[in-house]
Design a protein around this motif. Sequence first.
Motif, PDB file in Angstrom:
ATOM      1  N   PRO A  38       0.811  -1.223   0.000  1.00 44.49           N
ATOM      2  CA  PRO A  38       0.000   0.000   0.000  1.00 44.49           C
ATOM      3  C   PRO A  38       0.846   1.276   0.000  1.00 44.49           C
ATOM      4  CG  PRO A  38      -0.873  -1.591   1.554  1.00 44.49           C
ATOM      5  CD  PRO A  38       0.457  -2.119   1.117  1.00 44.49           C
ATOM      6  N   TYR A  39       1.976   1.262   0.707  1.00 43.02           N
ATOM      7  CA  TYR A  39       2.829   2.447   0.776  1.00 43.02           C
ATOM      8  C   TYR A  39       3.584   2.664  -0.534  1.00 43.02           C
ATOM      9  CZ  TYR A  39       1.670   2.389   5.686  1.00 43.02           C
ATOM     10  OH  TYR A  39       0.970   2.408   6.866  1.00 43.02           O
ATOM     11  N   LEU A  40       4.029   1.564  -1.145  1.00 41.32           N
ATOM     12  CA  LEU A  40       4.695   1.692  -2.441  1.00 41.32           C
ATOM     13  C   LEU A  40       3.707   2.168  -3.504  1.00 41.32           C
ATOM     14  CD1 LEU A  40       6.911  -1.515  -2.337  1.00 41.32           C
ATOM     15  CD2 LEU A  40       7.687   0.863  -2.183  1.00 41.32           C
ATOM     16  N   ARG A  41       2.463   1.700  -3.418  1.00 36.88           N
ATOM     17  CA  ARG A  41       1.438   2.190  -4.352  1.00 36.88           C
ATOM     18  C   ARG A  41       1.124   3.660  -4.100  1.00 36.88           C
ATOM     19  NH1 ARG A  41      -1.696  -3.252  -3.063  1.00 36.88           N
ATOM     20  NH2 ARG A  41      -0.785  -4.601  -4.672  1.00 36.88           N
ATOM     21  N   LEU A  42       1.166   4.062  -2.845  1.00 33.93           N
ATOM     22  CA  LEU A  42       0.958   5.467  -2.513  1.00 33.93           C
ATOM     23  C   LEU A  42       2.032   6.338  -3.152  1.00 33.93           C
ATOM     24  CD1 LEU A  42      -0.961   7.188  -0.719  1.00 33.93           C
ATOM     25  CD2 LEU A  42       0.666   6.886   1.147  1.00 33.93           C
ATOM     26  N   GLY A  92       7.740  10.022  -5.005  1.00 32.24           N
ATOM     27  CA  GLY A  92       6.922   9.293  -4.055  1.00 32.24           C
ATOM     28  C   GLY A  92       6.355  10.195  -2.975  1.00 32.24           C
ATOM     29  N   ALA A  93       7.189  11.102  -2.470  1.00 23.30           N
ATOM     30  CA  ALA A  93       6.706  12.029  -1.441  1.00 23.30           C
ATOM     31  C   ALA A  93       5.647  12.968  -2.009  1.00 23.30           C
ATOM     32  CB  ALA A  93       7.880  12.830  -0.889  1.00 23.30           C
ATOM     33  N   GLY A  94       5.868  13.444  -3.241  1.00 20.21           N
ATOM     34  CA  GLY A  94       4.905  14.343  -3.861  1.00 20.21           C
ATOM     35  C   GLY A  94       3.575  13.660  -4.118  1.00 20.21           C
ATOM     36  N   CYS A  95       3.613  12.397  -4.576  1.00 24.60           N
ATOM     37  CA  CYS A  95       2.383  11.655  -4.808  1.00 24.60           C
ATOM     38  C   CYS A  95       1.656  11.383  -3.497  1.00 24.60           C
ATOM     39  CB  CYS A  95       2.687  10.350  -5.531  1.00 24.60           C
ATOM     40  SG  CYS A  95       3.159  10.550  -7.257  1.00 24.60           S
ATOM     41  N   THR A  96       2.424  11.114  -2.450  1.00 22.92           N
ATOM     42  CA  THR A  96       1.813  10.902  -1.138  1.00 22.92           C
ATOM     43  C   THR A  96       1.099  12.163  -0.670  1.00 22.92           C
ATOM     44  OG1 THR A  96       3.568   9.322  -0.583  1.00 22.92           O
ATOM     45  CG2 THR A  96       2.259  10.191   1.238  1.00 22.92           C
ATOM     46  N   SER A 101      -3.877  15.334   0.073  1.00 21.15           N
ATOM     47  CA  SER A 101      -4.637  16.545  -0.233  1.00 21.15           C
ATOM     48  C   SER A 101      -5.927  16.241  -0.973  1.00 21.15           C
ATOM     49  CB  SER A 101      -3.776  17.501  -1.075  1.00 21.15           C
ATOM     50  OG  SER A 101      -2.565  17.810  -0.423  1.00 21.15           O
ATOM     51  N   ASP A 102      -5.906  15.213  -1.823  1.00 23.09           N
ATOM     52  CA  ASP A 102      -7.056  14.900  -2.673  1.00 23.09           C
ATOM     53  C   ASP A 102      -7.893  13.740  -2.144  1.00 23.09           C
ATOM     54  OD1 ASP A 102      -6.336  16.875  -4.399  1.00 23.09           O
ATOM     55  OD2 ASP A 102      -5.584  15.569  -5.981  1.00 23.09           O
ATOM     56  N   ARG A 103      -7.714  13.369  -0.900  1.00 21.46           N
ATOM     57  CA  ARG A 103      -8.367  12.155  -0.400  1.00 21.46           C
ATOM     58  C   ARG A 103      -9.887  12.242  -0.484  1.00 21.46           C
ATOM     59  NH1 ARG A 103      -6.433  15.127   3.801  1.00 21.46           N
ATOM     60  NH2 ARG A 103      -7.783  15.572   5.598  1.00 21.46           N
ATOM     61  N   ASN A 104     -10.459  13.455  -0.412  1.00 21.41           N
ATOM     62  CA  ASN A 104     -11.908  13.598  -0.475  1.00 21.41           C
ATOM     63  C   ASN A 104     -12.430  13.701  -1.905  1.00 21.41           C
ATOM     64  OD1 ASN A 104     -12.246  13.560   2.338  1.00 21.41           O
ATOM     65  ND2 ASN A 104     -11.691  15.715   2.478  1.00 21.41           N
ATOM     66  N   PHE A 105     -11.516  13.793  -2.881  1.00 26.86           N
ATOM     67  CA  PHE A 105     -11.913  13.792  -4.282  1.00 26.86           C
ATOM     68  C   PHE A 105     -11.653  12.442  -4.942  1.00 26.86           C
ATOM     69  CE2 PHE A 105     -11.141  18.376  -3.637  1.00 26.86           C
ATOM     70  CZ  PHE A 105     -12.330  18.888  -4.134  1.00 26.86           C
ATOM     71  N   ASP A 106     -10.541  11.796  -4.574  1.00 29.52           N
ATOM     72  CA  ASP A 106     -10.135  10.571  -5.262  1.00 29.52           C
ATOM     73  C   ASP A 106     -11.177   9.466  -5.153  1.00 29.52           C
ATOM     74  OD1 ASP A 106      -7.802  11.623  -6.210  1.00 29.52           O
ATOM     75  OD2 ASP A 106      -6.513  10.737  -4.681  1.00 29.52           O
ATOM     76  N   ILE A 129       3.524  10.045   7.789  1.00 25.97           N
ATOM     77  CA  ILE A 129       4.799   9.508   8.260  1.00 25.97           C
ATOM     78  C   ILE A 129       5.625   9.006   7.079  1.00 25.97           C
ATOM     79  CG2 ILE A 129       5.856   7.659   9.618  1.00 25.97           C
ATOM     80  CD1 ILE A 129       3.430   7.887  11.527  1.00 25.97           C
ATOM     81  N   TRP A 130       4.984   8.329   6.152  1.00 24.35           N
ATOM     82  CA  TRP A 130       5.659   7.808   4.966  1.00 24.35           C
ATOM     83  C   TRP A 130       6.220   8.948   4.119  1.00 24.35           C
ATOM     84  CZ3 TRP A 130       8.121   4.010   3.032  1.00 24.35           C
ATOM     85  CH2 TRP A 130       8.181   3.750   1.663  1.00 24.35           C
ATOM     86  N   MET A 131       5.466  10.023   3.984  1.00 26.19           N
ATOM     87  CA  MET A 131       5.927  11.174   3.208  1.00 26.19           C
ATOM     88  C   MET A 131       7.166  11.800   3.842  1.00 26.19           C
ATOM     89  SD  MET A 131       3.927  14.738   2.335  1.00 26.19           S
ATOM     90  CE  MET A 131       4.039  15.282   4.044  1.00 26.19           C
ATOM     91  N   VAL A 132       7.139  11.997   5.146  1.00 27.82           N
ATOM     92  CA  VAL A 132       8.271  12.604   5.842  1.00 27.82           C
ATOM     93  C   VAL A 132       9.519  11.730   5.703  1.00 27.82           C
ATOM     94  CG1 VAL A 132       9.162  13.254   8.109  1.00 27.82           C
ATOM     95  CG2 VAL A 132       6.851  13.905   7.450  1.00 27.82           C
ATOM     96  N   ALA A 133       9.358  10.423   5.772  1.00 26.89           N
ATOM     97  CA  ALA A 133      10.506   9.515   5.635  1.00 26.89           C
ATOM     98  C   ALA A 133      11.151   9.662   4.261  1.00 26.89           C
ATOM     99  CB  ALA A 133      10.055   8.077   5.869  1.00 26.89           C
ATOM    100  N   GLN A 134      10.336   9.757   3.223  1.00 31.28           N
ATOM    101  CA  GLN A 134      10.876   9.901   1.866  1.00 31.28           C
ATOM    102  C   GLN A 134      11.596  11.240   1.689  1.00 31.28           C
ATOM    103  OE1 GLN A 134       7.987   7.967  -1.276  1.00 31.28           O
ATOM    104  NE2 GLN A 134       6.765   8.691   0.450  1.00 31.28           N
TER     105      GLN A 134
END
Length: 327
Positions: A38-42, A92-96, A101-106, A129-134
């Motif tokens: 799921p995180y790699l897909r994110l 990856g961080a940008g897509c995350t 940001s778009d969770r209510n549209f996607d 957390i995943w975004m900050v790590a990247q």
Amino acid sequence: MPDTPEIPEANAPKSAAPVQDAPVGNWVDLFAPEATRPYLRLSRADRPIGAWLLYIPCLWGVCLAMLSSGSASFADLWIAVGCGLGAFLMRGAGCTWNDISDRNFDGLVERTKSRPIPSGQVSVRGALIWMVAQVAISALILFSFPLPAIILGIVALVPVAIYPFAKRFTWWPQVFLGIAFNWGALVAYVAHTGVIDGAVIALYLAGITWTLFYDTIYAHQDKEDDAMIGVKSTALLFGDRTRVALRYFLMGTVGLMGLAVILATAPRENPLLLVVALGGPWALGWHLAWQMRLFDGDDVSMCLRLFRSNREAGLLPVLFFAACLFL
């Protein structure tokens, strides 16, 4: 600004099903440990074309810098490798960030409702957390570059942060994507030369017009859903006149990249060098013209195919620029 519909966040991860528009049989679905999928897909690791489109301007930048200076070293090899690793991580961080940001549209768009956040595979907290790590790992790579490149790399976070919201207030969100996605050309060029000059500015603008070309094609996949939920794109703006707009973006890309080559090679006073280097924008223009001829804004599969073909399109100038190092 359109009203933002609310989609309840899942309390527990759901089945880690593949994302709808990911290539069948990608490495994440086949080989990655199930807990990481799921995180790699994110991060869109199952769809690497975005990382390529972020990395290719970096290659343009370092190649143009070597073309201008007439010198190359192992430091340039690290610039190319470091930018590649950084492109993968920052994409990856940008897509995350985009999916947060778009969770209510996607969840309202057919193509994106299977993404990890709207489908409940990843919580917003886990995504943050995943975004900050990247970003943190990317920063370690960036700090190995010269100081001017480090400063530019930090400034790049501004357009990256703005882009996900651009489609809510402008018909031109692709411009903001172009500003963010082509920043690597500036970073790589400055890492070699230490300065920003006319050649790299022209190259950067060429990258933005190229992004307008390929992302307008990409946006046609979602135009009906985008219109329904009230977000904007160049696909909706141009509509049936998209092919005309693509023609202008093509001419802008080729013309600006050609100008970058002329400015970069002028101090060398080598006509053969100029001719070979100009083969880069010419080859890119040929590929974009091929895409434009096949473009059908109502054929979703064709739009995706053409969008993905821009990896090969963007690598064509790299081949010509690299060949110039032997002249």
